[in-house]
Design an enzyme around this catalytic site. Sequence first.
Site, short mmCIF file in Angstrom:
data_model
loop_
_atom_site.label_atom_id
_atom_site.label_comp_id
_atom_site.label_asym_id
_atom_site.label_seq_id
_atom_site.Cartn_x
_atom_site.Cartn_y
_atom_site.Cartn_z
N LYS A 61 0.84 -1.21 0.00
CA LYS A 61 0.00 0.00 0.00
C LYS A 61 0.87 1.25 0.00
O LYS A 61 0.58 2.22 -0.70
CB LYS A 61 -0.94 -0.01 1.22
CG LYS A 61 -2.07 -1.02 1.09
CD LYS A 61 -2.84 -1.21 2.39
CE LYS A 61 -3.87 -2.33 2.22
NZ LYS A 61 -4.44 -2.81 3.47
N GLN A 105 -5.44 -1.81 9.48
CA GLN A 105 -5.15 -3.10 8.86
C GLN A 105 -5.69 -4.23 9.74
O GLN A 105 -5.44 -4.26 10.95
CB GLN A 105 -3.63 -3.24 8.65
CG GLN A 105 -3.20 -4.47 7.89
CD GLN A 105 -3.65 -4.48 6.42
OE1 GLN A 105 -3.83 -3.45 5.80
NE2 GLN A 105 -3.86 -5.66 5.89
N ASP A 128 -11.88 2.15 3.57
CA ASP A 128 -12.03 0.70 3.57
C ASP A 128 -13.51 0.30 3.48
O ASP A 128 -13.82 -0.88 3.27
CB ASP A 128 -11.48 0.17 4.89
CG ASP A 128 -10.50 -0.97 4.71
OD1 ASP A 128 -10.20 -1.30 3.55
OD2 ASP A 128 -10.06 -1.52 5.73
N1 GUN Z 1 -6.57 -7.23 5.70
C1 GUN Z 1 -6.64 -7.92 4.54
N2 GUN Z 1 -7.32 -7.23 3.61
C2 GUN Z 1 -7.69 -6.07 4.19
C3 GUN Z 1 -8.43 -4.94 3.74
O1 GUN Z 1 -8.90 -4.85 2.58
N3 GUN Z 1 -8.62 -3.96 4.64
C4 GUN Z 1 -8.14 -4.03 5.90
N4 GUN Z 1 -8.37 -3.02 6.73
N5 GUN Z 1 -7.46 -5.06 6.36
C5 GUN Z 1 -7.23 -6.07 5.50
#
Ligand code: GUN
Length: 293
Positions: A61, A105, A128
Site C-alpha cells: 500500500k 489493517q 475501507d
Molecule cells: N486485511 C486484509 N485485507 C484487508 C483490507 O482490505 N482492509 C483491511 N483493513 N485489512 C485487511
Amino acid sequence: MDKDVDNNMVKIIDGKEEAARIREEIRIETEELKREKRIAPGLRVILVGDDPASQAYVRNKEKASAEAGIDGQTLRYPASITENELISVVKKLNSDPVVDGLLVQLPLPKGMNTQKVLDAISYEKDVDGLSPLNMGKLLRGENPLFVACTPKGIMHLILSTGIELKGKEAVVVGRSNIVGKPMALLLLEKHATVTICHSRTKDLGEVCRRADVLVAAVGFPELIKGDMVKDGAIVIDVGTNRVDGKWVGDVEFEPASKRASFITPVPGGVGPMTIAMLLENTLIAAKRRAGII
Ligand code: GUN
C-alpha cells in the site's frame, strides 16, 4: 488473455493490467489536484502487531501510494497497545485535516474488539468501507461514500467481461464483512439473484453449479473444484493461500478453467485491484475535501 484449456477458450481476467491502468489514471488526477487545488491526498494505515502477511500488504500500500503521488504513511504500533489507546489514535486522525483516508489493517491482535475500533473511524475517511454508516448505506442501496476495496475491485473485473448481471445467478462463497457480504450486496444492486454460501452450507457443489458468476472468498486452498463450476461461468478467486511456498487460490484453477468463460488467476487477479481501489477511494476522499465532488 485467451488460454486454450482442452478446447475451451477461457479468458484469463488480468487484474494486474486493469489495476495498473486505474493506478495511472489516479496518478494523473492526483497530479491535477495538487496543481489546481494544492491538495495532496493523504492516507494513513494503522498497523498493529507484527503479522507478516499484514506487514507485506501494508508495504504494498505504501509503495502504490507513493507511485500515485498520494501521501501514504503507515503508523505502526506494538500488539501491546490497548484498545482505548488505538481508538485515541483513530480519533486524532479523524480530525487531522491532511488525512483524507484512514485504514486499520486487519486482523487486529487477539483480544481486541475490531468492531469497536472500526466504529471509531469517521465515515468520511473510511476508505475501507467498513464503518457502520458506509456498510449500512450499502445495505439500504443508498450510495455509501466508500465501498470495501476488494468487492469494489471485483465488480470492476466482472463488469470488464461485458456480462449483463440482471437476472443472472451469482454465488458468493464466504460471508466476511470485508468481502462476502458487501460483494453480495453489490451483485444484488446490479439485479443478480444472489446466494451466499459458507461453512455450514449443506451441498456447496450443488449451489456453486448454479452460478453464472461465482466468487470464492473463503481462504481455503482449492475448496472449489472444477466440477463445481457451471459451463461458461465467470469465476472470481479471492483466495490468497500460501501452500508449499506458492500462492494458491480458493479455486482449483486448471479444472475450473476448463469450464469457465472467464477466470481470475492467483496471483495477479483480484489482489492488485484491492490496492487500486484503496487509492481510488483515497482520491475520492481528497476530492471531497477540495469541494470538487
Ligand atoms: N486485511 C486484509 N485485507 C484487508 C483490507 O482490505 N482492509 C483491511 N483493513 N485489512 C485487511
